[in-house]
Design a protein around this motif. Structure first.
Motif, PDB file in Angstrom:
ATOM      1  N   ALA A   1     -21.067 -71.032  33.290  1.00  0.00           N
ATOM      2  CA  ALA A   1     -20.366 -71.808  33.887  1.00  0.00           C
ATOM      3  C   ALA A   1     -21.407 -71.617  35.660  1.00  0.00           C
ATOM      4  O   ALA A   1     -21.343 -70.785  35.923  1.00  0.00           O
ATOM      5  CB  ALA A   1     -19.279 -72.173  34.963  1.00  0.00           C
TER       6      ALA A   1
ATOM      7  N   VAL B   1      -8.918 -74.817  39.484  1.00  0.00           N
ATOM      8  CA  VAL B   1      -9.631 -75.249  38.700  1.00  0.00           C
ATOM      9  C   VAL B   1      -9.387 -73.083  37.961  1.00  0.00           C
ATOM     10  O   VAL B   1      -9.730 -73.450  36.603  1.00  0.00           O
ATOM     11  CB  VAL B   1     -10.962 -74.842  39.958  1.00  0.00           C
TER      12      VAL B   1
ATOM     13  N   ALA C   1     -17.781 -68.327  38.152  1.00  0.00           N
ATOM     14  CA  ALA C   1     -17.603 -67.638  39.784  1.00  0.00           C
ATOM     15  C   ALA C   1     -16.808 -68.331  40.377  1.00  0.00           C
ATOM     16  O   ALA C   1     -17.292 -69.525  41.167  1.00  0.00           O
ATOM     17  CB  ALA C   1     -17.767 -67.705  40.401  1.00  0.00           C
ATOM     18  N   VAL C   2     -15.197 -68.076  40.634  1.00  0.00           N
ATOM     19  CA  VAL C   2     -14.125 -70.075  41.472  1.00  0.00           C
ATOM     20  C   VAL C   2     -13.388 -68.759  42.343  1.00  0.00           C
ATOM     21  O   VAL C   2     -13.209 -67.701  42.447  1.00  0.00           O
ATOM     22  CB  VAL C   2     -12.850 -69.956  40.712  1.00  0.00           C
ATOM     23  N   ILE C   3     -14.560 -69.677  43.957  1.00  0.00           N
ATOM     24  CA  ILE C   3     -14.506 -68.528  44.695  1.00  0.00           C
ATOM     25  C   ILE C   3     -13.891 -69.942  46.176  1.00  0.00           C
ATOM     26  O   ILE C   3     -13.547 -70.863  46.169  1.00  0.00           O
ATOM     27  CB  ILE C   3     -15.906 -68.415  45.988  1.00  0.00           C
TER      28      ILE C   3
ATOM     29  N   HIS D   1      -7.817 -76.689  45.578  1.00  0.00           N
ATOM     30  CA  HIS D   1      -8.789 -76.101  44.900  1.00  0.00           C
ATOM     31  C   HIS D   1      -8.534 -75.782  44.193  1.00  0.00           C
ATOM     32  O   HIS D   1      -8.722 -75.734  42.525  1.00  0.00           O
ATOM     33  CB  HIS D   1      -9.903 -77.061  44.754  1.00  0.00           C
TER      34      HIS D   1
ATOM     35  N   PHE E   1     -21.675 -73.564  38.631  1.00  0.00           N
ATOM     36  CA  PHE E   1     -21.087 -72.756  40.176  1.00  0.00           C
ATOM     37  C   PHE E   1     -21.406 -71.599  40.587  1.00  0.00           C
ATOM     38  O   PHE E   1     -21.097 -70.290  39.348  1.00  0.00           O
ATOM     39  CB  PHE E   1     -19.791 -73.380  39.979  1.00  0.00           C
ATOM     40  N   ASN E   2     -21.662 -71.390  42.348  1.00  0.00           N
ATOM     41  CA  ASN E   2     -21.800 -70.460  42.428  1.00  0.00           C
ATOM     42  C   ASN E   2     -23.052 -69.462  41.329  1.00  0.00           C
ATOM     43  O   ASN E   2     -23.009 -68.181  40.873  1.00  0.00           O
ATOM     44  CB  ASN E   2     -20.809 -69.416  42.569  1.00  0.00           C
TER      45      ASN E   2
ATOM     46  N   PRO F   1     -21.443 -77.045  33.737  1.00  0.00           N
ATOM     47  CA  PRO F   1     -21.601 -77.040  35.358  1.00  0.00           C
ATOM     48  C   PRO F   1     -20.071 -75.841  35.618  1.00  0.00           C
ATOM     49  O   PRO F   1     -21.199 -75.671  37.219  1.00  0.00           O
ATOM     50  CB  PRO F   1     -20.880 -78.552  35.564  1.00  0.00           C
ATOM     51  N   GLY F   2     -19.447 -76.221  35.645  1.00  0.00           N
ATOM     52  CA  GLY F   2     -18.592 -75.092  36.206  1.00  0.00           C
ATOM     53  C   GLY F   2     -17.285 -74.439  35.647  1.00  0.00           C
ATOM     54  O   GLY F   2     -17.345 -74.498  34.446  1.00  0.00           O
ATOM     55  N   ALA F   3     -16.105 -73.503  36.508  1.00  0.00           N
ATOM     56  CA  ALA F   3     -15.202 -72.703  35.454  1.00  0.00           C
ATOM     57  C   ALA F   3     -14.452 -73.893  34.773  1.00  0.00           C
ATOM     58  O   ALA F   3     -13.608 -73.606  33.702  1.00  0.00           O
ATOM     59  CB  ALA F   3     -14.812 -72.250  36.538  1.00  0.00           C
ATOM     60  N   PHE F   4     -13.712 -75.073  35.373  1.00  0.00           N
ATOM     61  CA  PHE F   4     -13.099 -75.753  34.633  1.00  0.00           C
ATOM     62  C   PHE F   4     -13.859 -76.615  33.621  1.00  0.00           C
ATOM     63  O   PHE F   4     -12.731 -76.903  32.470  1.00  0.00           O
ATOM     64  CB  PHE F   4     -12.699 -77.110  35.307  1.00  0.00           C
ATOM     65  N   GLU F   5     -14.899 -76.762  33.425  1.00  0.00           N
ATOM     66  CA  GLU F   5     -15.499 -77.333  31.568  1.00  0.00           C
ATOM     67  C   GLU F   5     -15.072 -75.303  30.962  1.00  0.00           C
ATOM     68  O   GLU F   5     -16.337 -75.739  29.210  1.00  0.00           O
ATOM     69  CB  GLU F   5     -17.162 -77.690  32.314  1.00  0.00           C
TER      70      GLU F   5
HETATM   71  N1  LIG Z   1     -15.066 -74.523  42.962  1.00  0.00           N
HETATM   72  C1  LIG Z   1     -15.352 -74.036  41.912  1.00  0.00           C
HETATM   73  C2  LIG Z   1     -16.114 -75.146  41.262  1.00  0.00           C
HETATM   74  N2  LIG Z   1     -15.237 -76.174  41.150  1.00  0.00           N
HETATM   75  C3  LIG Z   1     -16.100 -77.147  40.170  1.00  0.00           C
HETATM   76  C4  LIG Z   1     -15.735 -77.306  38.756  1.00  0.00           C
HETATM   77  O1  LIG Z   1     -15.398 -76.220  38.066  1.00  0.00           O
HETATM   78  C5  LIG Z   1     -15.774 -78.518  38.067  1.00  0.00           C
HETATM   79  O2  LIG Z   1     -16.874 -77.835  37.992  1.00  0.00           O
HETATM   80  C6  LIG Z   1     -15.648 -79.640  38.849  1.00  0.00           C
HETATM   81  O3  LIG Z   1     -14.292 -80.061  39.614  1.00  0.00           O
HETATM   82  C7  LIG Z   1     -15.962 -81.031  37.703  1.00  0.00           C
HETATM   83  O4  LIG Z   1     -15.198 -80.625  36.584  1.00  0.00           O
HETATM   84  N3  LIG Z   1     -16.283 -74.420  39.702  1.00  0.00           N
HETATM   85  C8  LIG Z   1     -16.401 -73.064  39.955  1.00  0.00           C
HETATM   86  O5  LIG Z   1     -16.458 -72.645  38.996  1.00  0.00           O
HETATM   87  N4  LIG Z   1     -16.676 -72.520  41.187  1.00  0.00           N
HETATM   88  C9  LIG Z   1     -15.730 -72.942  42.477  1.00  0.00           C
HETATM   89  O6  LIG Z   1     -15.902 -71.853  42.645  1.00  0.00           O
END
Ligand SMILES: Nc1c(NC[C@H](O)[C@H](O)[C@H](O)CO)[nH]c(=O)[nH]c1=O
Ligand SMILES: CC(=O)[C@@H](O)COP(=O)(O)O
Length: 154
Positions: free
Chosen positions: A20, A93, A81-83, A89, A22-23, A55-59
């Motif tokens: 992912a 996530v 990395a989810v911070i 939020h 993000f970060n 893109p991010g952890a949600f995916e």
């Molecule tokens: N805030 C963080 C996210 N947010 C983005 C979500 O993961 C996702 O990509 C978005 O909501 C679109 O669907 N992702 C991380 O990996 N880490 C974060 O700290």
């Protein structure tokens, strides 16, 4: 008493690392740790490691599911990395990420190592991405290697 356990060498096995983005300043260190561990400890060749970027952890759950469904890999390492920020939020996530990844492992009977940081601060993330608290990407790779070998004995 019978004990079933295994080491880390997994020569010839194919590993996917789903990252992912993000970060990314943190996640790239997790990726480096995972690749180093797979190669140095697992004896995995570079051509047997596939990196998938999203893109991010949600995916992560969807991407990990698609990788698992391909039946091309012996294990998956999920990195992110989810911070925590200033809103709830973080909970959503990180919660959906871990739940979804765990479901894929069970659904596909496949080792899926959880290398996603869920931390309260950037400092905590840095500590776990190759500094004083180790590298959680490398640790996740170790788990994937061991699980490949243990599951083969069951
Ligand atoms: N805030 C963080 C996210 N947010 C983005 C979500 O993961 C996702 O990509 C978005 O909501 C679109 O669907 N992702 C991380 O990996 N880490 C974060 O700290
Ligand atoms: C984990 C997140 O989604 C978080 O970084 C977002 O920050 P905020 O809660 O301040 O919007």
């Amino acid at each position: 008493m019978q004990v079933i356990e295994a080491g880390y060498a997994a020569t010839g096995k194919k590993i996917a690392i789903v990252v992912a983005r993000f970060n990314s300043f943190i996640v790239e260190s997790l990726l480096s740790g995972a690749v180093d561990t797979l190669q140095r400890v697992g004896n995995i060749a570079a051509e047997d490691i596939t990196v998938v970027r999203i893109p991010g952890a949600f995916e992560l759950p969807l991407a990990v599911q698609r990788v698992a469904a391909s039946k091309k890999y012996d294990a998956i390492v999920a990195l992110g990395a989810v911070i925590r920020g200033g809103t709830p939020h973080f909970e959503y996530v990180s919660g959906e990420c871990v739940k979804g990844i765990a479901q894929v492992a069970m659904q596909f009977d496949l080792p899926v190592a959880f290398g996603v940081l869920t931390v309260d601060s950037i400092e905590q993330a840095i500590e776990r991405a190759g500094t004083k608290a180790g590298n959680k990407g490398g640790e996740a790779a170790m788990s994937a290697l061991e699980m490949i070998n243990v599951l083969e004995q069951l």
